[in-house]
Design a protein around this motif. Sequence first.
Motif, PDB file in Angstrom:
ATOM      1  N   ALA A  67     -44.140 -12.535 -24.962  1.00 49.23           N
ATOM      2  CA  ALA A  67     -42.765 -12.496 -24.852  1.00 49.23           C
ATOM      3  C   ALA A  67     -42.253 -13.584 -24.670  1.00 49.23           C
ATOM      4  N   VAL A  68     -41.282 -13.954 -25.553  1.00 47.43           N
ATOM      5  CA  VAL A  68     -40.294 -15.255 -25.569  1.00 47.43           C
ATOM      6  C   VAL A  68     -38.720 -14.577 -25.317  1.00 47.43           C
ATOM      7  N   THR A  69     -38.207 -14.669 -24.172  1.00 45.40           N
ATOM      8  CA  THR A  69     -37.166 -14.316 -23.796  1.00 45.40           C
ATOM      9  C   THR A  69     -36.080 -15.113 -23.184  1.00 45.40           C
ATOM     10  N   GLY A  70     -34.806 -14.918 -23.148  1.00 42.91           N
ATOM     11  CA  GLY A  70     -33.855 -15.820 -22.582  1.00 42.91           C
ATOM     12  C   GLY A  70     -32.424 -15.403 -22.997  1.00 42.91           C
ATOM     13  N   ARG A  71     -31.759 -16.466 -22.465  1.00 42.93           N
ATOM     14  CA  ARG A  71     -30.280 -16.219 -22.606  1.00 42.93           C
ATOM     15  C   ARG A  71     -29.678 -17.366 -23.247  1.00 42.93           C
ATOM     16  N   ILE A  72     -28.522 -16.933 -24.024  1.00 48.15           N
ATOM     17  CA  ILE A  72     -27.912 -18.056 -24.957  1.00 48.15           C
ATOM     18  C   ILE A  72     -26.592 -17.935 -24.610  1.00 48.15           C
ATOM     19  N   GLY A  90     -25.722 -12.047 -24.497  1.00 50.94           N
ATOM     20  CA  GLY A  90     -26.413 -13.410 -24.793  1.00 50.94           C
ATOM     21  C   GLY A  90     -27.930 -13.380 -24.783  1.00 50.94           C
ATOM     22  N   GLN A  91     -28.559 -12.168 -24.379  1.00 51.55           N
ATOM     23  CA  GLN A  91     -30.195 -12.104 -24.197  1.00 51.55           C
ATOM     24  C   GLN A  91     -30.731 -12.014 -25.862  1.00 51.55           C
ATOM     25  N   SER A 114     -46.411 -15.880 -21.712  1.00 52.79           N
ATOM     26  CA  SER A 114     -45.006 -15.149 -21.850  1.00 52.79           C
ATOM     27  C   SER A 114     -44.233 -16.140 -21.056  1.00 52.79           C
ATOM     28  N   VAL A 115     -43.023 -16.566 -21.788  1.00 57.12           N
ATOM     29  CA  VAL A 115     -41.945 -17.346 -21.251  1.00 57.12           C
ATOM     30  C   VAL A 115     -40.834 -17.046 -21.174  1.00 57.12           C
ATOM     31  N   GLU A 116     -39.738 -17.554 -20.339  1.00 61.84           N
ATOM     32  CA  GLU A 116     -38.323 -17.359 -20.353  1.00 61.84           C
ATOM     33  C   GLU A 116     -37.573 -18.650 -20.731  1.00 61.84           C
ATOM     34  N   ILE A 117     -37.089 -18.893 -21.921  1.00 58.47           N
ATOM     35  CA  ILE A 117     -36.292 -20.057 -22.241  1.00 58.47           C
ATOM     36  C   ILE A 117     -34.611 -19.699 -22.528  1.00 58.47           C
TER      37      ILE A 117
END
Length: 808
Positions: A36-41, A85-86, A117-120
């Motif tokens: 999983a590659v997740t994050g907020r823009i 923004g997710q 899995s990372v959060e960017i």
Amino acid sequence: MNAQNTAKDSPNQRMKFIFTATFLLTYCVSMAQKNAVTGRIQDNTSQKPLLAATVQVKRLVKVVANGDYTYNRTDFGGTNSDSLGQYRLQLPNGEYVLEVSAVGYATKSRYLNLRRSVEIDFELSEKINQLDDVEIRTQKAESNVKSVEMSTIKINMQSLKTTPIVFGESDIIRALTLQPGVTNVGEGAGGFSVRGGRTDQNLVLLDDAPIFNTSHLLGLFTSINAEAVQSATLYKSGIPARYGGRLSSLLNMTTKTGREEKRTAVAVGPISSNALIERPFANKKGSLMLAGRGAYPNWMINAFPKRFEGSKASFYDFNGSLQYRLNTRNSLTITAYQSGDAFKFPEDTSYFWRSRVATAQWGAQLGSKLSITTKGILSHYTYGVKGLTEGFEYQLNARIRHHELRTDLLYQLTDKHRFEAGGNVIFYRFSPGTVRPTATGSAINERQLADEYGRESAVYLSYDWDISKRVSLQVGARYSMFQNVGGRVLTYQPNQPLAVESIADTLQFGRNEVNFNNGGFEPRALLKVELADNKSVKLGYNRTRQYMHLITNTTAISPVDYWKLANRYAPPQQAHQVSLGYYQNLQDNTFITSVEGFYKEMTQLIEYKDGASLLLNEHLETELLPAIGQSYGVEVSLQKTKGRLTGFVNYTWSRSLVAARSEFAIEQINQGQFYPSIFDKPHNLNVSAQWYLGSGWTGSTNFMYQTGRPLTYPDGQYVFNDNLIFNYSTRFASRLPDYHRLDLSLSYDSRRTKEQKKYSVLNISFFNLYARKNPYSIFFRQYLGAPRSYRLAVLGTVIPSVTLTKYW
């Protein structure tokens, strides 16, 4: 000996086999495993989440040749950010580049060697075109082909400052009318038409709150200050399932929510000025934005010809927003908007209208896959007329109250499967009109129409599915319900036209008693098929319902028009629309091309009988006729997005037709046949170009051409009591002369680096450069016993303007 050796070697061989198999299995599993590659823009200064930002994935494949190696980039799908923004992706182990972009922002890339899995998170900065001497981009070009969206226009708020503007004001709706399928009603007229639809069929939202009048100064300005707007997107079809209530389009605007750093902007123009303040607070957990605009056009009106003597005008608007991040997963946003207009004609009549809007939103990330937003919305619109003639002093008021509560859920199952669900409920109170005398000697009697009450609710479910690398599907189902409650309902004798003389009975309903009920499904679907990396085909279907009507017999929204809730005599409008488009980008996305065709059917429209009396009419249904409509056309667009010279050529061929059909021949219009609607303009051509001159200077030009709108000319005349009377028998059988106009501007941006905080933007514009007297209308009067026609041109001369905006 051989047998002995074989026996000894067998365990080693088995161990080698097991080791090799285990290694290969582990390798295959690791390669097949998805992370999983997740994050907020978000905006890098305001920290505001960016909705619908694009995350494009490029897979890096190592290629070895002659002892050296390079990486080839291949498209590996992507996704869009949600309202918070997710974003979320599911990717196997490997090396990638993530490219994140949003309209009006510079693209940001990041290398990723993925093993878990990372959060960017990504923070995008506003694009400053003037700082790039070689390449100017206005949006992520690939989205034209890659995105499942179609018939969508995203306004670049930064580019508005360099386009030619009238009276020194950047204008969102004027920018939209340069796009295919969108036309203005006429100079000096409020509202806009999308694909042949009526002005009341556009849902205009500011932070999800409806705006019922989008115009200042009788249509010369948009009522929303562009300096206060973060984003503006128009959906001509493919309207998301979470929205409903209008037939033709959705214009969705969001307000800026402040910055992490202090910022102030002041702009001064020839007839209006505006100011903007952005401030952080609470250790940058919160941000505040305030923007205001006021006009002073009277000095210019005084320079008009003597026949305008005594006219006065003014307007103002105010935007405010406050955002506070409670923690990394919860945020609170409050926005407010207020505007007001006043306009007085020489004939001692003045007009006014006011809008008040407020929203409060709580947004939460409930997990890595689920987010929720809950919002309360208030929108009040008041409008009216003041009579100032001695002996006939009066004031006419009308009002709309819209109170709404909505909740939206987003569930990102995987990078290929995304669900949205939610619902809303709206409470309406329409006050169609009250007239009261304003002086003791006035001959005007007090009169009031009863208020109308209604309830509208809806639930929806939307599903996005990336079926494969080149095929994507978006389907949605919306079910809406409407109830008209309370009030008085007249019944009429059967088999007779609705008329005062045929009233049979009067039914009285209690405050919460339902007198009319309606509802139904509104399916939505979009399909994208990529034929290659630079070309795709898209198909869309929309079904929409509208539970209110704008009652008007003028060509555009005016202060004496009023809104009416649907009832048994004016049932909800319905529309079906099918769209098909082909999209191709050329020369590494330097040129963006598209061709879209559409067909739309509309039912349960309202038309008006000849000579209809609409204002303060207690028997309004006796002046209405049921009607159906259809519109169809082809939209062609060519854009150039790179280089010193950028711009577009947009051409639309379309028809908009209506037929008013009654079971009584005496009520038929044009014998019940289809005839052009007021928004039927078959040919529309818009050409826009921006030339970056260097050192912060940019030259811009726009050219517009439209077929003249339909008009009803008299087809006969007769004399009655020594008066010449014109006879009108065929509606909209003639047209105004064609409309065309050329605008020119020169702008200067003093910024030299992206980090520069103090700078100025100067815009010098010439609206209607060759002073074309485009007629808004043609009317007929008797002159010396003979008929004579007259043209009315609202802006029939060149209008220069100079605007200076300072930022610090």
